[in-house]
Design a protein around this motif. Structure first.
Motif, PDB file in Angstrom:
ATOM      1  N   LEU A  21       0.698  -1.122  -0.107  1.00  0.00           N
ATOM      2  CA  LEU A  21       0.270   0.096   0.644  1.00  0.00           C
ATOM      3  C   LEU A  21       0.987   1.232  -0.006  1.00  0.00           C
ATOM      4  CD1 LEU A  21      -2.642  -1.132   2.635  1.00  0.00           C
ATOM      5  CD2 LEU A  21      -2.818  -1.039   0.370  1.00  0.00           C
ATOM      6  N   GLY A  22       1.891   0.955   0.998  1.00  0.00           N
ATOM      7  CA  GLY A  22       2.713   2.677   0.292  1.00  0.00           C
ATOM      8  C   GLY A  22       3.211   2.676  -0.716  1.00  0.00           C
ATOM      9  N   ALA A  23       4.132   1.606  -0.628  1.00  0.00           N
ATOM     10  CA  ALA A  23       3.951   1.671  -2.627  1.00  0.00           C
ATOM     11  C   ALA A  23       3.160   2.085  -3.745  1.00  0.00           C
ATOM     12  CB  ALA A  23       4.687   0.592  -3.301  1.00  0.00           C
ATOM     13  N   VAL A  24       1.993   1.482  -3.575  1.00  0.00           N
ATOM     14  CA  VAL A  24       1.100   2.342  -3.861  1.00  0.00           C
ATOM     15  C   VAL A  24       1.073   3.583  -4.699  1.00  0.00           C
ATOM     16  CG1 VAL A  24      -1.414   2.593  -4.929  1.00  0.00           C
ATOM     17  CG2 VAL A  24      -0.192   0.194  -4.796  1.00  0.00           C
ATOM     18  N   MET A  25       0.905   4.266  -3.124  1.00  0.00           N
ATOM     19  CA  MET A  25       0.810   5.876  -2.508  1.00  0.00           C
ATOM     20  C   MET A  25       1.990   6.451  -2.682  1.00  0.00           C
ATOM     21  SD  MET A  25      -2.118   5.941   0.493  1.00  0.00           S
ATOM     22  CE  MET A  25      -1.037   4.500   2.257  1.00  0.00           C
ATOM     23  N   LEU A  26       3.015   5.797  -2.605  1.00  0.00           N
ATOM     24  CA  LEU A  26       4.419   6.988  -3.476  1.00  0.00           C
ATOM     25  C   LEU A  26       4.512   7.216  -4.905  1.00  0.00           C
ATOM     26  CD1 LEU A  26       7.217   5.741  -0.996  1.00  0.00           C
ATOM     27  CD2 LEU A  26       5.956   8.066  -0.664  1.00  0.00           C
ATOM     28  N   ASN A  27       3.380   5.763  -5.306  1.00  0.00           N
ATOM     29  CA  ASN A  27       4.051   5.726  -7.320  1.00  0.00           C
ATOM     30  C   ASN A  27       3.382   5.043  -7.209  1.00  0.00           C
ATOM     31  OD1 ASN A  27       4.739   5.665  -9.663  1.00  0.00           O
ATOM     32  ND2 ASN A  27       6.907   5.541  -8.974  1.00  0.00           N
ATOM     33  N   ASN A  28       1.933   5.666  -8.222  1.00  0.00           N
ATOM     34  CA  ASN A  28       0.279   4.872  -8.658  1.00  0.00           C
ATOM     35  C   ASN A  28       1.144   3.873 -10.091  1.00  0.00           C
ATOM     36  OD1 ASN A  28      -1.977   7.851  -7.845  1.00  0.00           O
ATOM     37  ND2 ASN A  28      -0.789   5.789  -6.655  1.00  0.00           N
ATOM     38  N   HIS A  86      -4.038   9.829   8.853  1.00  0.00           N
ATOM     39  CA  HIS A  86      -3.645  10.668   8.034  1.00  0.00           C
ATOM     40  C   HIS A  86      -2.374  10.114   8.488  1.00  0.00           C
ATOM     41  CE1 HIS A  86      -2.096  13.433   5.616  1.00  0.00           C
ATOM     42  NE2 HIS A  86      -1.341  13.734   6.412  1.00  0.00           N
ATOM     43  N   GLN A  87      -1.776   9.770   9.355  1.00  0.00           N
ATOM     44  CA  GLN A  87      -0.455   9.361  10.346  1.00  0.00           C
ATOM     45  C   GLN A  87      -0.151   7.726  10.313  1.00  0.00           C
ATOM     46  OE1 GLN A  87      -1.754   9.626  14.701  1.00  0.00           O
ATOM     47  NE2 GLN A  87       0.041  11.898  14.462  1.00  0.00           N
ATOM     48  N   TYR A  88      -1.551   6.598  10.160  1.00  0.00           N
ATOM     49  CA  TYR A  88      -0.705   5.531   9.781  1.00  0.00           C
ATOM     50  C   TYR A  88      -0.215   5.754   7.360  1.00  0.00           C
ATOM     51  CZ  TYR A  88      -1.793   0.640   9.489  1.00  0.00           C
ATOM     52  OH  TYR A  88      -1.878  -0.669   8.711  1.00  0.00           O
ATOM     53  N   LEU A  89      -1.476   6.335   7.236  1.00  0.00           N
ATOM     54  CA  LEU A  89      -1.527   6.643   5.876  1.00  0.00           C
ATOM     55  C   LEU A  89       0.581   7.389   5.457  1.00  0.00           C
ATOM     56  CD1 LEU A  89      -4.354   7.600   4.829  1.00  0.00           C
ATOM     57  CD2 LEU A  89      -3.583   5.831   3.919  1.00  0.00           C
ATOM     58  N   ALA A  90       0.765   7.954   6.645  1.00  0.00           N
ATOM     59  CA  ALA A  90       2.399   8.416   6.777  1.00  0.00           C
ATOM     60  C   ALA A  90       2.880   7.322   6.524  1.00  0.00           C
ATOM     61  CB  ALA A  90       2.216   9.535   7.627  1.00  0.00           C
ATOM     62  N   ARG A  91       2.669   6.458   7.573  1.00  0.00           N
ATOM     63  CA  ARG A  91       3.796   4.945   7.981  1.00  0.00           C
ATOM     64  C   ARG A  91       3.812   3.894   6.946  1.00  0.00           C
ATOM     65  NH1 ARG A  91       2.284   0.811  13.046  1.00  0.00           N
ATOM     66  NH2 ARG A  91       3.276  -0.567  11.974  1.00  0.00           N
ATOM     67  N   LEU A  92       2.427   3.805   6.267  1.00  0.00           N
ATOM     68  CA  LEU A  92       2.480   3.375   5.365  1.00  0.00           C
ATOM     69  C   LEU A  92       3.718   3.300   3.711  1.00  0.00           C
ATOM     70  CD1 LEU A  92      -1.462   2.294   4.567  1.00  0.00           C
ATOM     71  CD2 LEU A  92       1.086   0.620   5.859  1.00  0.00           C
ATOM     72  N   CYS A  93       3.451   4.869   3.603  1.00  0.00           N
ATOM     73  CA  CYS A  93       4.784   5.219   2.781  1.00  0.00           C
ATOM     74  C   CYS A  93       5.842   5.046   3.276  1.00  0.00           C
ATOM     75  CB  CYS A  93       4.033   7.007   2.542  1.00  0.00           C
ATOM     76  SG  CYS A  93       2.715   6.911   1.744  1.00  0.00           S
ATOM     77  N   ALA A  94       6.124   5.431   4.610  1.00  0.00           N
ATOM     78  CA  ALA A  94       7.760   5.218   4.914  1.00  0.00           C
ATOM     79  C   ALA A  94       7.803   4.082   5.118  1.00  0.00           C
ATOM     80  CB  ALA A  94       7.503   5.865   6.835  1.00  0.00           C
ATOM     81  N   GLU A  95       6.532   2.523   5.636  1.00  0.00           N
ATOM     82  CA  GLU A  95       7.712   1.175   5.153  1.00  0.00           C
ATOM     83  C   GLU A  95       7.329   1.263   3.416  1.00  0.00           C
ATOM     84  OE1 GLU A  95       5.181  -0.492   7.979  1.00  0.00           O
ATOM     85  OE2 GLU A  95       6.058   0.202   9.284  1.00  0.00           O
ATOM     86  N   ALA A  96       7.278   1.693   2.533  1.00  0.00           N
ATOM     87  CA  ALA A  96       6.912   1.171   1.614  1.00  0.00           C
ATOM     88  C   ALA A  96       7.927   0.391   0.632  1.00  0.00           C
ATOM     89  CB  ALA A  96       6.449   2.468   0.604  1.00  0.00           C
ATOM     90  N   VAL A  97       7.083  -0.864  -0.246  1.00  0.00           N
ATOM     91  CA  VAL A  97       9.026  -1.255  -0.669  1.00  0.00           C
ATOM     92  C   VAL A  97       8.900  -1.293  -2.167  1.00  0.00           C
ATOM     93  CG1 VAL A  97       6.868  -3.069  -1.910  1.00  0.00           C
ATOM     94  CG2 VAL A  97       8.394  -3.662  -1.897  1.00  0.00           C
TER      95      VAL A  97
END
Length: 467
Positions: A21-28, A86-97
């Motif tokens: 999910l982090g990867a998707v939000m960082l780069n669609n 919002h904090q959780y979404l930011a955390r997902l981006c921080a852990e993106a593959v």
């Protein structure tokens, strides 16, 4: 006395879901790479299902899926007092593959979801077996269970291999018919040889074809020209050369491109360096043309069908990471593919098993697999040496598995080797010197017949024959 049995958690991986999910939000772009593998329903955590669903909606509407835009879709979800959405979404981006490994994470999430589905289905039928009413036949319960399990198994199979209703197939056929009528691109890969395309309608994806012939008839020249034309159209090609090294193939491809530019330079001259300064410039230009093509050569010898299948899948992933679509696989030639031990000593059955396996590769990977086949000397014992379908049967049960069977034949090959040719034979040789006959001996979806092509095999050039 033992305590109560602890029921293990259902299979899942929160870490995989978060990283994807982090990867998707960082780069669609990551979404486009995984959307055919995993859906929102495959995520274990509800919040993750909602996030992926939101990303799918946003991207489908042409908008960007980011923590800011997704926030509106999950704002009402309670994560606890320690963390806001919002904090959780930011955390997902921080852990993106990394985007390149996103498909692997998606496959893991899908596989775990299928395991949960299996557990759910098995549990339901165990309960049902306990509570079945009198008179309810066990065979009916078992049949229903097998049907549901088979449905789960089919989810991991490519669409071209799944069970499908006649209605869905008819819809696909209707859409293809309308697209063809309106001149839209079809799924068939154009060979670049108009007369051949007119007869076979291009090379259908998910299907297999055979190009058969005796040595020196132009099989490799024809296959290489078709492969190059497919690559020029923007579709990727994977050429599995079990007989000829990549350098030899490249020399032939260079000669063919040079021929396009109004000059003929034999590939043997390219190999030995017997070329003029002007020809060096032409060859350098031909190199620049080939260098831009999505065309990969696999030159390891003795590959088995399973090894070929694995390499095709890797090639698909390689090209997908570069936004390219692998569409054509060429196997040159089928007689050099390693056989299993199942029919050891029975070459006819070995070749039949290999051709069936390669046809399955085409269907499973949604590519067209073109198989080159060397014919035996039997056809040369006839006055008319043109190959027939029966000649192919003697090389194994190839024709039964192929959707299209073509043969390559040059009359000039035999005329050139005649001693003391008559005047009539000399005139005939002059007439057919550069003619390659490609006979469509079998076609599941069309007629058979022969097309005549221009061929300068010394330059590896196969072209439409001028009227």
């Amino acid at each position: 006395m033992n305590g109560p049995v602890k029921i293990p958690d259902l299979p899942h991986s929160i870490e995989c879901e978060q990283a994807l999910l982090g990867a998707v939000m960082l780069n669609n772009e990551a979404f486009h790479r995984v959307s055919e593998i995993v859906k929102a329903e495959h995520f274990y955590e509800e919040i993750h299902r909602r996030i992926f669903d939101a990303a799918e909606r946003l991207i489908g509407d042409g908008r960007t899926a980011s923590p800011s835009t997704i926030k509106a879709f999950v704002a009402d979800f309670t994560l606890g007092e320690e963390m806001t959405c919002h904090q959780y979404l930011a955390r997902l981006c921080a852990e993106a593959v990394a985007i390149i490994t996103a498909p692997d994470y998606a496959q893991t999430i899908f596989d775990l979801a299928m395991r949960r589905k299996l557990i759910e289905t098995a549990t339901n039928f165990i309960d049902r077996s306990y509570t079945a009413q009198a008179g309810e036949k066990p065979s009916a319960i078992a049949s229903e269970m097998v049907s549901e399990l088979d449905g789960i198994a089919s989810l991991g199979i490519p669409r071209s291999m799944r069970r499908i209703s006649i209605g869905e197939s008819a819809r696909d056929a209707f859409v293809a018919c309308v697209d063809a009528k309106e001149g839209k691109p079809s799924r068939g890969l154009k060979t670049g040889l108009s007369d051949l395309d007119a007869m076979i309608g291009g090379l259908e994806r998910g299907a297999g074809s055979v190009v058969a012939g005796r040595p020196s008839m132009g099989k490799t020249a024809l296959a290489l020209e078709i492969a190059r034309n497919v690559a020029v159209s923007g579709k990727a090609v994977f050429y599995i050369s079990l007989e000829m090294g990549s350098l030899l193939l490249a020399q032939r491809a260079l000669a063919s491109v040079v021929f396009d530019n109004g000059a003929a330079v034999q590939y043997t001259r390219i190999a030995t360096g017997r070329v003029s300064a002007n020809e060096v410039d032409r060859i350098e230009y031909a190199y620049s043309v080939l260098d831009r093509l999505p065309f990969i050569i696999e030159q390891q010898t003795g590959l088995s069908v399973s090894q070929i299948a694995a390499r095709v899948r890797r090639a698909i992933t390689y090209h997908k990471d570069r936004d390219l679509d692998l569409a054509l696989v060429v196997v040159d030639h089928i007689g050099l593919v390693g056989a299993s031990s199942r029919y050891r000593g029975d070459r006819v059955r070995e070749i039949g098993e290999i051709s069936a396996g390669l046809h399955s590769v085409a269907r499973e990977t949604d590519t067209h697999v073109m198989m080159l086949s060397q014919l035996s000397r039997e056809c040369e014992k006839r006055p008319d040496k043109r190959p027939m379908l029966s000649d192919l049967r003697e090389s194994g049960e190839i024709e039964q598995n192929a959707d299209v069977v073509m043969s390559a034949y040059r009359d000039s090959y035999y005329l050139e080797r005649m001693g003391n040719r008559t005047l009539e034979q000399e005139m005939e040789l002059d007439r057919v010197k550069n003619v390659l006959e490609v006979s469509v001996l079998k076609q599941r979806q069309g007629a058979t017949g022969t097309v005549r092509l221009f061929a300068d095999l010394a330059s590896n050039a196969v072209r439409n024959l001028s009227a």
